[in-house]
Scaffold this motif. Structure first.
Motif, PDB file in Angstrom:
ATOM      1  N   LEU A   1      58.581  31.041  41.135  1.00 47.93           N
ATOM      2  CA  LEU A   1      57.165  31.187  40.844  1.00 47.93           C
ATOM      3  C   LEU A   1      56.686  30.133  39.864  1.00 47.93           C
ATOM      4  CD1 LEU A   1      56.840  35.036  40.686  1.00 47.93           C
ATOM      5  CD2 LEU A   1      55.632  33.505  42.205  1.00 47.93           C
ATOM      6  N   VAL A   2      57.474  29.871  38.858  1.00 51.24           N
ATOM      7  CA  VAL A   2      57.006  28.963  37.812  1.00 51.24           C
ATOM      8  C   VAL A   2      57.105  27.507  38.254  1.00 51.24           C
ATOM      9  CG1 VAL A   2      57.574  28.098  35.532  1.00 51.24           C
ATOM     10  CG2 VAL A   2      57.484  30.548  35.938  1.00 51.24           C
TER      11      VAL A   2
ATOM     12  N   PHE B   1      40.565  42.354  32.573  1.00 49.14           N
ATOM     13  CA  PHE B   1      41.406  42.259  33.766  1.00 49.14           C
ATOM     14  C   PHE B   1      40.748  41.357  34.811  1.00 49.14           C
ATOM     15  CE2 PHE B   1      44.587  43.736  36.552  1.00 49.14           C
ATOM     16  CZ  PHE B   1      44.047  44.233  37.717  1.00 49.14           C
ATOM     17  N   ARG B   2      39.417  41.339  34.809  1.00 46.65           N
ATOM     18  CA  ARG B   2      38.701  40.601  35.861  1.00 46.65           C
ATOM     19  C   ARG B   2      38.176  39.253  35.414  1.00 46.65           C
ATOM     20  NH1 ARG B   2      36.257  45.668  38.977  1.00 46.65           N
ATOM     21  NH2 ARG B   2      35.957  46.722  37.023  1.00 46.65           N
ATOM     22  N   SER B   3      38.292  38.951  34.109  1.00 47.63           N
ATOM     23  CA  SER B   3      37.576  37.760  33.648  1.00 47.63           C
ATOM     24  C   SER B   3      38.275  36.463  34.041  1.00 47.63           C
ATOM     25  CB  SER B   3      37.345  37.822  32.137  1.00 47.63           C
ATOM     26  OG  SER B   3      38.561  38.079  31.469  1.00 47.63           O
ATOM     27  N   SER B   4      39.564  36.498  34.274  1.00 43.59           N
ATOM     28  CA  SER B   4      40.259  35.277  34.703  1.00 43.59           C
ATOM     29  C   SER B   4      41.603  35.669  35.297  1.00 43.59           C
ATOM     30  CB  SER B   4      40.489  34.342  33.519  1.00 43.59           C
ATOM     31  OG  SER B   4      41.348  34.974  32.587  1.00 43.59           O
ATOM     32  N   ALA B   5      42.249  34.696  35.949  1.00 42.54           N
ATOM     33  CA  ALA B   5      43.582  34.974  36.501  1.00 42.54           C
ATOM     34  C   ALA B   5      44.563  35.279  35.372  1.00 42.54           C
ATOM     35  CB  ALA B   5      44.073  33.782  37.324  1.00 42.54           C
TER      36      ALA B   5
ATOM     37  N   SER C   1      44.040  38.883  34.458  1.00 46.54           N
ATOM     38  CA  SER C   1      44.678  39.789  35.418  1.00 46.54           C
ATOM     39  C   SER C   1      46.181  39.838  35.176  1.00 46.54           C
ATOM     40  CB  SER C   1      44.415  39.326  36.851  1.00 46.54           C
ATOM     41  OG  SER C   1      43.044  39.243  37.111  1.00 46.54           O
ATOM     42  N   ALA C   2      46.771  38.650  34.998  1.00 48.88           N
ATOM     43  CA  ALA C   2      48.226  38.602  34.838  1.00 48.88           C
ATOM     44  C   ALA C   2      48.653  39.257  33.537  1.00 48.88           C
ATOM     45  CB  ALA C   2      48.705  37.152  34.881  1.00 48.88           C
TER      46      ALA C   2
ATOM     47  N   LEU D   1      38.666  31.613  39.662  1.00 48.95           N
ATOM     48  CA  LEU D   1      38.968  32.116  38.318  1.00 48.95           C
ATOM     49  C   LEU D   1      40.353  31.683  37.860  1.00 48.95           C
ATOM     50  CD1 LEU D   1      37.393  35.683  38.489  1.00 48.95           C
ATOM     51  CD2 LEU D   1      36.632  33.771  37.106  1.00 48.95           C
ATOM     52  N   GLY D   2      40.917  30.684  38.537  1.00 41.15           N
ATOM     53  CA  GLY D   2      42.211  30.160  38.101  1.00 41.15           C
ATOM     54  C   GLY D   2      43.404  30.736  38.821  1.00 41.15           C
ATOM     55  N   GLY D   3      43.151  31.543  39.878  1.00 42.33           N
ATOM     56  CA  GLY D   3      44.274  32.145  40.586  1.00 42.33           C
ATOM     57  C   GLY D   3      44.996  31.152  41.478  1.00 42.33           C
TER      58      GLY D   3
ATOM     59  N   TRP E   1      52.878  25.538  41.074  1.00 43.53           N
ATOM     60  CA  TRP E   1      51.902  24.504  40.723  1.00 43.53           C
ATOM     61  C   TRP E   1      52.414  23.105  41.018  1.00 43.53           C
ATOM     62  CZ3 TRP E   1      47.182  26.038  40.147  1.00 43.53           C
ATOM     63  CH2 TRP E   1      46.903  27.280  39.547  1.00 43.53           C
TER      64      TRP E   1
ATOM     65  N   ALA F   1      53.043  31.593  35.566  1.00 42.76           N
ATOM     66  CA  ALA F   1      52.321  30.665  36.437  1.00 42.76           C
ATOM     67  C   ALA F   1      50.831  30.657  36.128  1.00 42.76           C
ATOM     68  CB  ALA F   1      52.543  31.043  37.899  1.00 42.76           C
ATOM     69  N   LEU F   2      50.298  31.770  35.646  1.00 38.04           N
ATOM     70  CA  LEU F   2      48.849  31.880  35.477  1.00 38.04           C
ATOM     71  C   LEU F   2      48.394  31.858  34.017  1.00 38.04           C
ATOM     72  CD1 LEU F   2      48.082  34.621  38.160  1.00 38.04           C
ATOM     73  CD2 LEU F   2      47.701  32.176  38.330  1.00 38.04           C
ATOM     74  N   ARG F   3      49.331  31.588  33.090  1.00 38.61           N
ATOM     75  CA  ARG F   3      48.967  31.768  31.677  1.00 38.61           C
ATOM     76  C   ARG F   3      47.909  30.796  31.195  1.00 38.61           C
ATOM     77  NH1 ARG F   3      53.132  28.264  29.090  1.00 38.61           N
ATOM     78  NH2 ARG F   3      52.768  29.150  27.041  1.00 38.61           N
TER      79      ARG F   3
ATOM     80  N   ALA G   1      39.909  30.220  32.979  1.00 36.81           N
ATOM     81  CA  ALA G   1      38.552  30.196  33.573  1.00 36.81           C
ATOM     82  C   ALA G   1      37.482  30.094  32.488  1.00 36.81           C
ATOM     83  CB  ALA G   1      38.329  31.433  34.435  1.00 36.81           C
TER      84      ALA G   1
ATOM     85  N   SER H   1      45.394  29.784  33.184  1.00 33.44           N
ATOM     86  CA  SER H   1      44.212  29.881  34.043  1.00 33.44           C
ATOM     87  C   SER H   1      43.165  30.757  33.381  1.00 33.44           C
ATOM     88  CB  SER H   1      44.614  30.484  35.387  1.00 33.44           C
ATOM     89  OG  SER H   1      45.507  29.642  36.044  1.00 33.44           O
TER      90      SER H   1
ATOM     91  N   GLY I   1      39.028  43.864  41.662  1.00 35.17           N
ATOM     92  CA  GLY I   1      38.410  42.639  41.180  1.00 35.17           C
ATOM     93  C   GLY I   1      39.290  41.732  40.360  1.00 35.17           C
ATOM     94  N   ALA I   2      40.608  41.865  40.486  1.00 37.75           N
ATOM     95  CA  ALA I   2      41.481  40.955  39.736  1.00 37.75           C
ATOM     96  C   ALA I   2      41.404  39.557  40.340  1.00 37.75           C
ATOM     97  CB  ALA I   2      42.918  41.469  39.756  1.00 37.75           C
ATOM     98  N   ALA I   3      42.030  38.606  39.664  1.00 38.64           N
ATOM     99  CA  ALA I   3      41.845  37.207  40.066  1.00 38.64           C
ATOM    100  C   ALA I   3      43.147  36.496  40.376  1.00 38.64           C
ATOM    101  CB  ALA I   3      41.124  36.473  38.948  1.00 38.64           C
ATOM    102  N   PHE I   4      44.193  37.253  40.786  1.00 41.33           N
ATOM    103  CA  PHE I   4      45.477  36.594  41.030  1.00 41.33           C
ATOM    104  C   PHE I   4      45.358  35.522  42.094  1.00 41.33           C
ATOM    105  CE2 PHE I   4      48.038  39.064  38.349  1.00 41.33           C
ATOM    106  CZ  PHE I   4      47.582  40.358  38.384  1.00 41.33           C
TER     107      PHE I   4
END
Lengths: 107, 207, 623
Positions: free
Chosen positions: A101-102, B132-136, B139-140, C239-241, A106, B50-52, B56, B54, C231-234
């Motif tokens: 994943l990491v 939870f919804r403001s950015s990836a 969420s993560a 939103l960066g997903g 990307w 992976a999303l830390r 937004a 992101s 509504g999550a953004a994975f």
């Protein structure tokens, strides 16, 4: 005179062993607290370079987890071969997952 | 033949939690479950890492996290792990009352940990709009830390049930494996937290 | 409905339908749970087969309009999802549940309650997934549900996919843990690891794969659920997903999953080749080692499903080489099976025909596997019918043939009847010919450029004849399956009760009645070597020696709680799916979760320690 330790009753021998084990657990706990403090201090003070800090943090985490598994959860004791295999197997699969994943997401 | 020897054994063996086949099966079953949980949390950790970044345009980990609170939470959870070890020590010495006492303290420490975590999440949502919804990243973060918190919550509920159910029974070959199984689960939650505070909070602050 | 003779009384009891229904709803007995898995799996296999027929009718001629494009997407998605999760897995879990405890001398599995919970989660999860057909449309993003198509697909189809698979997947994970603990802790005296039959070994290793693979799917499904419902953004790039995360998580599960599908049938084939060649399996130790190697390597190759995603040449090459390496232990197994037959006294009944038919079929699948594992070449094969041909050769040529073989072989033990041999041969030949007709030609369709998952193909592209032949083959396969079902019903109604050991077997399961009493043996047998029954037949008096004197047997109690708990999660699933439409559905969500959690509480608080069958009762029963 030696005790008959071949019984499954709770003998003085077992009580002594339990006490020694508890002492080792308390020492493990102290070491875990210390390693936690070190980790937080490294980050909080901003002393180290980023790369070294991350590396050292990871090592400290691994040591602490090892204490948890081997002492608190008795993974070093007899009769824990299969649990150890499962945790090692799980850790291997976990490592592959995180790496995939990491590293690859990307790319 | 009846089950009296399980509920009222004439004398308890030195490792009551593994004296029966049921006890041995529960022991192995939980360890294997923990092996699977390792992969579950690894998937969540991988996703988080992976999303830390992101964010937004929202707040990042450096801005958000306060190390003092996380440090206190860590000490609480780590200590609760030690108190559960004490509880098992007393169980192996057949001292039921002391076991119950230390398990109770474990539960209280766990509840304090949860309380602080709820405070932390509320703080992020209201003060920073970090949801939870403001950015990836959001969420993560909430999924990873939230799943851990969910496991803590389930653990506390489990502890309360077995403590109340067995409060007046004394230690026997039926409930010993239950306490032991819980204790192993509780230690594992601490293992996961070590990685959570390292990967999410400490590495988040380091950048 | 199967009425197994399972009560302690030696007299056959005539029971009402209600009594039988209640028995199955509350059973924790591994054999009855196996019946549920097999009936459920067979039902969904038929559904998946109908979906396949719809696909092949649509592709009978160019630019057909038998179904709409949208509906076609739903059909292909459901065909794949149903066949893998609701047909193949349960049928295999059923075989493992029925036979593994018998092979190791155990009376049941380690966690009978959990076993029941697993099967009900599967049944209700499958039901939930298929309810989508009537509630607004089935999922339509492919069985692989790649984001962002899956995370943005309108309607509730993919929501049903997520919730249905979460339920069914949880059940499978429980079974994996159950089988592992059973094999480790509950073997009969003398049954060392190296005396276990190969079907038990493959059950063991498959269970390890299940343990480590399913959590990745669980997380992937949660992320998809959070994106769609909360509504999550994975997977939301704005939103960066990152949508590739889904692919990684899915295939980290997905690749071990196909080994989960094949290893149990490898074990079944080992038993069948050995029994019907009247010879010990060739290379027992190397078979175990090869299986372990396949399992280990199976975790390290998942990205070979993602060669064209853009990971770069180094990553692609590593996964490519690791993938090819799996051919080596697999090849060892193929040669060992052939060597088992060599010099043996081979009996060509239907079970053996399925096994012999499997060898070239699966080998072809493996060979095309090496072809698609070659990265540069895969850039041409990817998303064409070549890939479809490859995986149907391995899954149908491997898993499905193995299921037919295993069911035929163990039918007497599980259902108390021997399947009719003539009908069995008709099944085999129609299915085998139909299978090759359908899928061999698809290799060439793919090489000619026909893409997969397209609802039509155009005329004058040279694809017409191939697709026509492929569709005719599918009808032949359907005939084979129908004959099998007729066979099963026919011998249930007309056949005689099977003997304990209709095949002159070599392993422990053939020492019990067909089907066994619910406690399996009156006295746990003593194991003296590999192929322990054959040892007693050749060096002893043909019967197992008991490991202990007759004594009371401890058995678990049945319970309705697994069914209720699964129902609770099922209702919660519906709540999760519809709460985006209307907040009132939260009642179902929370209500369902409350039912499930309350059931857990009841179970925890109840002191259910089972019951004893006394030795006096046992003495009274016929042998």
């Amino acid at each position: 005179m030696t005790d008959n330790t071949n019984t499954n009753q709770l003998t003085d021998y077992h009580k002594q062993k339990n006490k020694e084990e508890m002492k080792r657990n308390v020492i493990s706990f102290a070491l875990m607290i210390i390693s936690t403090i070190i980790a937080f201090v490294i980050v909080g003070s901003g002393i180290m370079d980023r790369i070294f800090a991350v590396f050292l943090l990871f090592i400290l985490a691994t040591i602490q987890v090892a204490f948890q598994f081997f002492y608190f959860m008795h993974m070093k004791d007899k009769g824990h071969a299969l649990p150890a295999v499962m945790i090692v197997g799980g850790t291997w699969a976990a490592f592959l997952t995180v790496f995939g994943l990491v590293a690859a997401v990307w790319w | 033949m009846n089950h009296d020897h399980i509920f009222n054994p004439k004398s308890l063996p030195h490792s009551p939690e593994k004296a029966t086949l049921e006890g041995k099966n529960k022991f192995l079953g939980l360890w294997f479950f923990l092996g699977g949980e390792t992969v579950l949390f690894a998937s969540l950790f991988g996703t988080f890492i992976a999303l830390r970044n992101s964010t937004a345009g929202g707040p990042s980990s450096e801005e958000l996290f306060g190390l003092e609170l996380v440090f206190i939470m860590t000490i609480l959870l780590l200590t609760s792990s030690l108190t559960s070890v004490y509880a098992m020590y007393h169980m192996k010495n057949h001292d039921y009352k002391k076991m119950q006492l230390w398990l109770g303290i474990t539960g209280l420490l766990g509840i304090s940990f949860l309380g602080l975590e709820i405070y932390e999440f509320t703080h992020y949502i209201t003060e920073y709009g970090f949801t939870f919804r403001s950015s990836a990243f959001g969420s993560a973060f909430y999924t990873l830390v939230g799943f851990h918190g969910g496991h803590v919550t389930f653990g506390i509920a489990w502890l309360i049930v077995i403590m109340i159910r067995n409060a007046r029974r004394g230690l026997n070959l039926y409930n010993a494996p239950k306490f032991n199984t819980f204790s192993l689960y509780w230690h594992y939650i601490d293992v996961v937290w070590v990685f959570v505070f390292t990967v999410v909070y400490l590495m988040g602050k380091v950048g | 409905m199967s009425i197994a003779v399972s009560e302690s009384s030696a007299k056959a009891q005539k029971r009402s339908i209600g009594a039988v229904l209640w028995d199955y709803l509350t059973t924790v007995d591994h054999m009855k749970i196996a019946h549920l898995y097999i009936f459920g799996g067979a039902f969904f296999f038929i559904l998946g087969g109908i979906e396949a027929i719809i696909i092949r009718i649509q592709l009978l001629v160019p630019e057909n309009d038998f179904v709409s494009a949208g509906f076609y997407n739903e059909v292909i998605t459901m065909h794949g999802t149903t066949m893998i999760f609701l047909a193949a897995m349960p049928l295999l879990l059923g075989l493992m549940n029925a036979i593994m405890p018998l092979q190791i001398g155990a009376r049941d599995v380690a966690f009978p309650f959990l076993n029941a919970l697993g099967v009900w989660l599967f049944i209700l999860g499958g039901l939930l997934l298929n309810l989508s057909w009537v509630f607004g449309g089935a999922p339509d993003a492919g069985w692989t549900a790649y984001a962002p198509l899956s995370s943005t697909s309108p309607g509730h189809g993919v929501d049903f996919y997520v919730m249905g698979l979460q339920l069914a997947g949880a059940g499978t994970l429980m079974s994996g843990i159950n089988f592992l603990v059973t094999i480790i802790n509950m073997r009969a005296p003398g049954m060392t690891y190296m005396r276990m039959p190969l079907f038990t070994w493959t059950t063991f290793i498959t269970s390890i794969l299940i343990l480590f693979a399913f959590p990745a799917l669980t997380v992937g499904l949660f992320l998809l659920q959070f994106d769609r419902m909360f509504g999550a953004a994975f997977f939301d790039v704005a939103l960066g997903g990152n949508t590739i995360i889904w692919q990684h998580l899915f295939w980290i599960f997905g690749h071990p999953e196909v080994y989960i599908l094949i290893l149990p049938v490898f074990g079944a084939f080992s038993e069948i080749f050995s029994t019907f060649s009247k010879k010990r399996i060739f290379g027992y130790t190397s078979m175990i080692f090869a299986t372990m190697l396949i399992a280990f390597l199976g975790f390290m190759v998942w990205a070979h499903h993602m060669f064209t995603v853009g990971m770069g040449p180094i990553a692609n090459t590593i996964f490519s080489v690791a993938t090819m390496a799996i051919a080596v232990p697999t090849g060892i197994k193929i040669f060992n099976w052939l060597a088992t037959m060599w010099g043996g006294s081979v009996k060509l009944n239907s079970a053996m025909l399925w096994s012999i038919g499997f060898i070239p079929s699966f080998t072809i699948g493996g060979m095309t596997g090496i072809m698609v594992a070659t990265v540069a070449a895969d850039y041409q094969y990817h998303d064409t019918y070549f890939v479809i041909a490859h995986f149907h050769y391995t899954i149908v040529g491997g898993t499905v043939m193995g299921i037919f073989a295993g069911l035929t072989y163990w039918w007497p033990k599980i259902f108390g009847r021997v399947l009719n041999e003539t009908l069995g041969q008709i099944t085999f030949w129609t299915f085998f010919v139909g299978f090759h007709m359908t899928f061999f030609i698809q290799h060439f369709l793919g090489l000619m450029g026909m893409p997969r998952r397209y609802w039509v193909f155009l005329e004058d592209q040279g694809l017409d004849t191939g697709n026509l032949i492929s569709s005719i083959g599918a009808f032949l396969m359907a005939v084979g399956v129908i004959v099998f079902i007729i066979n099963a019903i026919y011998v249930w109604l007309k056949g005689e009760k099977a003997a304990n050991d209709p095949w002159d077997g070599r392993t422990l399961e053939w020492t019990t009645a067909s089907p066994p009493e619910h406690y399996n043996w009156k006295q746990t047998p003593l194991i003296r070597g590999l192929d322990c029954l054959w040892l007693e037949k050749t060096e002893g008096n043909g019967k197992m020696i008991p490991a202990h004197p007759l004594k009371d047997i401890h058995m678990p109690n049945g319970s309705i709680l697994p069914f209720i708990m699964s129902l609770g999660f099922f209702i919660a699933g519906i709540g999760f799916i519809y709460q985006t439409d209307n907040k009132l559905w939260y009642i179902a969500l929370f209500g369902g979760m409350a039912i499930a959690l309350l059931t857990m509480l009841v179970r925890s608080v109840q002191d259910d320690v089972g019951h004893y069958i006394t030795k006096e009762e046992l003495k009274g029963e016929a042998e």
